[in-house]
Design a protein around this motif. Sequence first.
Motif, PDB file in Angstrom:
ATOM      1  N   SER A   1       0.819  -1.193   0.000  1.00 25.05           N
ATOM      2  CA  SER A   1       0.000   0.000   0.000  1.00 25.05           C
ATOM      3  C   SER A   1       0.855   1.245   0.000  1.00 25.05           C
ATOM      4  O   SER A   1       1.990   1.230   0.463  1.00 25.05           O
ATOM      5  N   VAL A   2       0.303   2.301  -0.535  1.00 24.20           N
ATOM      6  CA  VAL A   2       0.971   3.584  -0.550  1.00 24.20           C
ATOM      7  C   VAL A   2       0.245   4.491   0.423  1.00 24.20           C
ATOM      8  O   VAL A   2      -0.925   4.807   0.230  1.00 24.20           O
ATOM      9  N   SER A   3       0.883   4.882   1.488  1.00 26.28           N
ATOM     10  CA  SER A   3       0.295   5.801   2.450  1.00 26.28           C
ATOM     11  C   SER A   3       0.717   7.208   2.077  1.00 26.28           C
ATOM     12  O   SER A   3       1.899   7.538   2.135  1.00 26.28           O
ATOM     13  N   LEU A   4      -0.225   8.018   1.653  1.00 31.78           N
ATOM     14  CA  LEU A   4       0.093   9.329   1.117  1.00 31.78           C
ATOM     15  C   LEU A   4       0.538  10.290   2.209  1.00 31.78           C
ATOM     16  O   LEU A   4       0.092  10.233   3.335  1.00 31.78           O
ATOM     17  N   GLY A   5       1.412  11.225   1.827  1.00 31.25           N
ATOM     18  CA  GLY A   5       1.791  12.308   2.717  1.00 31.25           C
ATOM     19  C   GLY A   5       2.927  12.009   3.671  1.00 31.25           C
ATOM     20  O   GLY A   5       3.123  12.729   4.638  1.00 31.25           O
ATOM     21  N   ARG A   6       3.709  10.959   3.393  1.00 32.09           N
ATOM     22  CA  ARG A   6       4.845  10.652   4.260  1.00 32.09           C
ATOM     23  C   ARG A   6       6.128  10.600   3.426  1.00 32.09           C
ATOM     24  O   ARG A   6       6.175  11.113   2.333  1.00 32.09           O
ATOM     25  N   THR A   7       7.148   9.986   3.941  1.00 31.08           N
ATOM     26  CA  THR A   7       8.442  10.009   3.276  1.00 31.08           C
ATOM     27  C   THR A   7       8.650   8.763   2.432  1.00 31.08           C
ATOM     28  O   THR A   7       8.336   7.656   2.853  1.00 31.08           O
TER      29      THR A   7
ATOM     30  N   ARG B   1      -2.427  13.297 -10.280  1.00 34.09           N
ATOM     31  CA  ARG B   1      -3.686  13.675 -10.909  1.00 34.09           C
ATOM     32  C   ARG B   1      -3.451  14.674 -12.045  1.00 34.09           C
ATOM     33  O   ARG B   1      -2.759  15.673 -11.889  1.00 34.09           O
ATOM     34  N   GLY B   2      -4.017  14.355 -13.212  1.00 35.76           N
ATOM     35  CA  GLY B   2      -3.957  15.239 -14.360  1.00 35.76           C
ATOM     36  C   GLY B   2      -2.694  15.160 -15.183  1.00 35.76           C
ATOM     37  O   GLY B   2      -2.564  15.886 -16.173  1.00 35.76           O
ATOM     38  N   ALA B   3      -1.757  14.279 -14.826  1.00 31.63           N
ATOM     39  CA  ALA B   3      -0.449  14.266 -15.485  1.00 31.63           C
ATOM     40  C   ALA B   3      -0.314  13.214 -16.574  1.00 31.63           C
ATOM     41  O   ALA B   3       0.608  13.289 -17.373  1.00 31.63           O
ATOM     42  N   TYR B   4      -1.200  12.225 -16.614  1.00 28.43           N
ATOM     43  CA  TYR B   4      -1.026  11.099 -17.513  1.00 28.43           C
ATOM     44  C   TYR B   4      -2.260  10.867 -18.378  1.00 28.43           C
ATOM     45  O   TYR B   4      -3.393  11.004 -17.918  1.00 28.43           O
ATOM     46  N   THR B   5      -2.023  10.453 -19.616  1.00 30.53           N
ATOM     47  CA  THR B   5      -3.103  10.055 -20.513  1.00 30.53           C
ATOM     48  C   THR B   5      -3.411   8.573 -20.282  1.00 30.53           C
ATOM     49  O   THR B   5      -2.588   7.843 -19.713  1.00 30.53           O
ATOM     50  N   PRO B   6      -4.571   8.104 -20.743  1.00 28.74           N
ATOM     51  CA  PRO B   6      -4.862   6.671 -20.615  1.00 28.74           C
ATOM     52  C   PRO B   6      -3.807   5.804 -21.298  1.00 28.74           C
ATOM     53  O   PRO B   6      -3.455   4.736 -20.790  1.00 28.74           O
ATOM     54  N   GLU B   7      -3.311   6.277 -22.434  1.00 23.87           N
ATOM     55  CA  GLU B   7      -2.301   5.515 -23.157  1.00 23.87           C
ATOM     56  C   GLU B   7      -1.009   5.400 -22.355  1.00 23.87           C
ATOM     57  O   GLU B   7      -0.340   4.351 -22.389  1.00 23.87           O
ATOM     58  N   GLU B   8      -0.648   6.447 -21.629  1.00 30.20           N
ATOM     59  CA  GLU B   8       0.560   6.401 -20.797  1.00 30.20           C
ATOM     60  C   GLU B   8       0.372   5.464 -19.618  1.00 30.20           C
ATOM     61  O   GLU B   8       1.303   4.749 -19.223  1.00 30.20           O
ATOM     62  N   MET B   9      -0.826   5.459 -19.044  1.00 26.52           N
ATOM     63  CA  MET B   9      -1.091   4.565 -17.918  1.00 26.52           C
ATOM     64  C   MET B   9      -0.911   3.110 -18.346  1.00 26.52           C
ATOM     65  O   MET B   9      -0.185   2.343 -17.695  1.00 26.52           O
ATOM     66  N   VAL B  10      -1.558   2.724 -19.423  1.00 25.64           N
ATOM     67  CA  VAL B  10      -1.435   1.353 -19.926  1.00 25.64           C
ATOM     68  C   VAL B  10      -0.006   1.091 -20.400  1.00 25.64           C
ATOM     69  O   VAL B  10       0.540  -0.005 -20.218  1.00 25.64           O
TER      70      VAL B  10
ATOM     71  N   TYR C   1      -3.724  12.215  -6.326  1.00 24.26           N
ATOM     72  CA  TYR C   1      -3.460  11.120  -7.239  1.00 24.26           C
ATOM     73  C   TYR C   1      -4.741  10.625  -7.912  1.00 24.26           C
ATOM     74  O   TYR C   1      -5.847  10.840  -7.427  1.00 24.26           O
ATOM     75  N   GLU C   2      -4.529   9.920  -9.035  1.00 23.90           N
ATOM     76  CA  GLU C   2      -5.591   9.158  -9.687  1.00 23.90           C
ATOM     77  C   GLU C   2      -5.245   7.684  -9.563  1.00 23.90           C
ATOM     78  O   GLU C   2      -4.066   7.312  -9.583  1.00 23.90           O
ATOM     79  N   VAL C   3      -6.273   6.866  -9.431  1.00 24.43           N
ATOM     80  CA  VAL C   3      -6.089   5.425  -9.317  1.00 24.43           C
ATOM     81  C   VAL C   3      -6.799   4.752 -10.483  1.00 24.43           C
ATOM     82  O   VAL C   3      -7.998   4.951 -10.686  1.00 24.43           O
ATOM     83  N   LEU C   4      -6.060   3.966 -11.249  1.00 26.52           N
ATOM     84  CA  LEU C   4      -6.645   3.176 -12.338  1.00 26.52           C
ATOM     85  C   LEU C   4      -6.706   1.721 -11.902  1.00 26.52           C
ATOM     86  O   LEU C   4      -5.698   1.153 -11.461  1.00 26.52           O
ATOM     87  N   VAL C   5      -7.890   1.137 -12.032  1.00 26.34           N
ATOM     88  CA  VAL C   5      -8.088  -0.282 -11.752  1.00 26.34           C
ATOM     89  C   VAL C   5      -8.602  -0.940 -13.017  1.00 26.34           C
ATOM     90  O   VAL C   5      -9.592  -0.481 -13.601  1.00 26.34           O
ATOM     91  N   CYS C   6      -7.948  -1.996 -13.475  1.00 23.80           N
ATOM     92  CA  CYS C   6      -8.460  -2.815 -14.571  1.00 23.80           C
ATOM     93  C   CYS C   6      -8.663  -4.230 -14.060  1.00 23.80           C
ATOM     94  O   CYS C   6      -7.774  -4.806 -13.417  1.00 23.80           O
ATOM     95  N   ARG C   7      -9.839  -4.761 -14.330  1.00 25.45           N
ATOM     96  CA  ARG C   7     -10.183  -6.129 -13.949  1.00 25.45           C
ATOM     97  C   ARG C   7     -10.265  -6.999 -15.209  1.00 25.45           C
ATOM     98  O   ARG C   7     -10.738  -6.543 -16.255  1.00 25.45           O
ATOM     99  N   TYR C   8      -9.817  -8.250 -15.102  1.00 26.78           N
ATOM    100  CA  TYR C   8      -9.737  -9.158 -16.252  1.00 26.78           C
ATOM    101  C   TYR C   8     -10.413 -10.485 -15.937  1.00 26.78           C
ATOM    102  O   TYR C   8     -10.356 -10.958 -14.812  1.00 26.78           O
TER     103      TYR C   8
END
Length: 225
Positions: A48-54, A146-155, A206-213
């Motif tokens: 897990s990523v706990s936001l706001g720490r080191t 958040r706002g920095a990546y396109t869907p194509e970059e995420m994949v 941040y944005e979170v992308l979840v893909c289920r298969y």
Amino acid sequence: MDPVDWRFHKAGFSKGGEWKVNPVATLFRNAPSTATGDTIILANRECSVSLGRTCMRIGAAAALLLATPLMLGSTGRLTSLDARLLAAQNREREAAGLPALQWDDALASDAADWGRELAERGDLEHAADDPDDEDPQGENLWLGTRGAYTPEEMVGMWAEEKKDFRPGIFPDNSRTGKFEDVGHYTQLMWRATGRVGCALADGRPYEVLVCRYREAGNVEGERPF
């Protein structure tokens, strides 16, 4: 702070007819080595990523990758999101001669539910498998600024793992000797997987992308493709 991204795949496989989760989890972070702002917590079955720490580097299980994402405004960045996520994955499959994935609204709904929960919690970890489910879902996760990546970059960050991929019987598919280095790619390319559904959740910053298969990939003893 420079944009960052995280990727996390469900390192799961089926053995003896029983669905299991590999006890070694892997998290990849794309950020300069001096970046701060997040903590990686690595446990046996989850990461897990706990936001706001080191930022902490944890041996070989956390690999720092260098990349410079294209900074874009919100206009058009997520236009036709579902279609673009599907097309980006199918371009990779088509290049390897694999059948195209079909979009599944039910999988997308499940992905959206889990994505919202992760965004609210500020964590990145996989949903628990239902032990009674005879057809478990595969899952790839990504988290980025958040706002920095396109869907194509995420994949594309999942697909770039193909540089370490080698043909063979899963899990012996990584040139590095660690299958977790190619686990996003093998799930994306798994020949028997026919359906996918994805959702992007806004977690700020941040944005979170979840893909289920379905069917799930990364099955021990089988060839990915």
